[in-house]
Each structure stands twice: as C-alpha cells, then as structure tokens.
Motif scaffolding. Structure first.
Motif, PDB file in Angstrom:
ATOM      1  N   PHE A  70      -4.131  -3.153   6.307  1.00 26.12           N
ATOM      2  CA  PHE A  70      -4.216  -3.723   5.117  1.00 26.12           C
ATOM      3  C   PHE A  70      -5.501  -4.152   4.671  1.00 26.12           C
ATOM      4  N   GLY A  71      -5.744  -4.133   3.308  1.00 29.75           N
ATOM      5  CA  GLY A  71      -6.752  -4.734   2.883  1.00 29.75           C
ATOM      6  C   GLY A  71      -6.579  -6.105   2.689  1.00 29.75           C
ATOM      7  N   SER A  72      -7.737  -7.009   2.338  1.00 28.62           N
ATOM      8  CA  SER A  72      -7.808  -8.208   2.254  1.00 28.62           C
ATOM      9  C   SER A  72      -6.990  -8.904   1.014  1.00 28.62           C
TER      10      SER A  72
ATOM     11  N   PHE B  13      -2.073  -6.029  -2.507  1.00 28.39           N
ATOM     12  CA  PHE B  13      -2.523  -5.421  -1.313  1.00 28.39           C
ATOM     13  C   PHE B  13      -2.522  -3.813  -1.305  1.00 28.39           C
TER      14      PHE B  13
ATOM     15  N   ASP C 285     -10.886  -6.365   6.125  1.00 33.58           N
ATOM     16  CA  ASP C 285     -10.402  -5.405   7.368  1.00 33.58           C
ATOM     17  C   ASP C 285     -11.185  -4.134   7.392  1.00 33.58           C
TER      18      ASP C 285
ATOM     19  N   TYR D 100      -1.318   3.093  -0.304  1.00 33.43           N
ATOM     20  CA  TYR D 100      -0.222   2.455  -0.676  1.00 33.43           C
ATOM     21  C   TYR D 100      -0.666   1.248  -1.694  1.00 33.43           C
TER      22      TYR D 100
ATOM     23  N   TYR E 252       0.625   0.539   9.282  1.00 35.27           N
ATOM     24  CA  TYR E 252      -0.188   0.555   8.223  1.00 35.27           C
ATOM     25  C   TYR E 252      -1.487  -0.465   8.506  1.00 35.27           C
TER      26      TYR E 252
ATOM     27  N   TYR F 208       0.906  -2.524  -2.775  1.00 34.35           N
ATOM     28  CA  TYR F 208       2.040  -3.817  -2.655  1.00 34.35           C
ATOM     29  C   TYR F 208       1.420  -4.756  -3.494  1.00 34.35           C
TER      30      TYR F 208
END
Lengths: 113, 113
Positions: B104-106, B90, B1, B33, B102, B35
């Motif tokens: 998010f990354g991949s 993530f 992203d 963050y 938010y 997760y």
C-alpha cells in the motif's frame, strides 16, 4: 461474493497479556486470508497470510493467526501484547476466482501499560 | 512505502470541482488498486487495473473514473467532487500470491468542502 467481518470495533488489553483480534469470512471456494496493520497516518502493512498449509500461521512482530475452516475464522493472536502494538488491524479475504481482496471494517487495538 | 508513492498527500477541494489523485509505482506490477478508507467501513475497492488501459470497477465506483496509460501510473479522478467523497484514498499494487500480498501507498487525505 466474498465478505469479511471483524465483530469488535476496539479491543483493549493490558501490556504483557495475550491478545486476540477476531475475523470471520465468507467465500465461495478456497480462501486467501490476510492480516494488515495500520499505524496513524500510514498505509497498511502486511502482517501475515494464509493460502494453504498449516492452519497456524506465524507473521511479523510476533503475531500469529489460526485458520479454522469449520468456523470460517482467522483470528489474529499474540501471546504477550506490547504498547507499541496499539494500531488499527484489518482482516482481508479473497477467493480463488480472481486477485481481489475484500477488507473488514478494522479493529482498533489499544494496549495499556 | 518503498516502490509506491501517492500524490498529493493532502488536498482540500470545493464541491463540484474535478480532482485527480496519482499513484506511481516502480515495481512494474501489473495489478494496481484504488481503495477508500472510511470509519466503520474499512477499505472499499473503487477501481482496479490489471494492465495498461485495462481497468474495472470495484464495489464503490460511482462518481470515480480511472486511467492507466503507463504501467507505473494509475490515476483516480473524481469527476465532480461531493462531500461524500471526503475520505482517505489508498493505492495498492501486487498480487495476493506475492510474499506480502498487496503493498500500500501512504494515502491521500481528501477533504471536499
């Protein structure tokens, strides 16, 4: 504490039919409500959110969600499902005390041709 | 992203070894963050940061530590990896009030053997 429940692990729908993915939440104070979608091997993508205003929120790819305060629900809907809508959908909630979002367990949507 | 990258994308490590995952952003966001995503549990917050050297615990922080020495980088360290930490991790950035919430990354798929 805030929490969110997605009662269905999987929803199956035929292409062209309407779809609903359910979400209920619990927060103290005003809710911040989100829907995200995840395609295989990808991160989560934003679909729509509710903070204030109209109870019916329109988002990306023809999705919409209805905020129902009395039922503490924020169900995701689409009038006519596409096979390409098949993915994992997450509901998330936050309260007005901080910036955190709590996510539900996810619902897998399968749209059959 | 766009604007947020995670490395590595995949990693296999042995029980008891330390592991560090990296999240890098180019959006200059204050909030970041970490997760973890597990079947049936959705996404659960591990740690978050609200500025350089400012971090706090999420709901599943045991066994994890984080560091943020620069605005753009947020590192997640598993001090001594266990099989229960096998998961997809993530990173996310942003504020709830942002137009897309938010970002998010991949993700990083970590397997502890």
């Amino acid at each position: 504490a805030q929490s969110v429940a997605q009662p269905e692990d999987q929803v199956n729908v035929a292409e062209g039919n309407p779809l609903t993915v359910k979400c209920t939440y619990s927060v103290s104070g005003n809710p911040y409500l989100f829907w995200y979608v995840q395609y295989p091997n990808r991160g989560l993508q934003f679909l729509l959110k509710y903070i204030t205003g109209d109870n019916l929120v329109k988002g990306s790819y023809g999705f919409e969600a209805e905020f129902n305060k009395s039922q503490t629900s924020f169900h995701l809907k689409k009038p006519s499902a596409l096979v390409s809508d098949s993915a994992l959908y997450f509901c998330a909630v936050g309260d007005d005390a901080g910036n955190m979002l709590t996510f539900g367990g996810g619902t897998r949507l399968m749209v059959k041709p | 992203d766009a604007g947020i990258t995670q490395s590595p994308r995949h990693k296999v490590t042995e029980t008891g070894t330390p592991v560090t995952l990296r999240c890098h952003q180019t959006e200059n966001h204050r909030y970041m963050y970490w997760y973890r995503q597990d079947p049936g549990h959705g996404l659960r917050l591990i740690h978050y940061s609200y500025g350089v050297k400012d971090t706090d615990k999420g709901e599943v922080s045991d066994g994890y530590s984080v560091s943020r020495s620069k605005t753009e980088d947020f590192l997640l360290t598993l001090e001594s990896a266990t099989s229960s930490q096998t998961s997809v991790y993530f990173c996310a950035i942003g504020y709830r009030e942002s137009p897309g919430g938010y970002t998010f990354g991949s993700g990083t798929r970590l397997t502890v053997v």
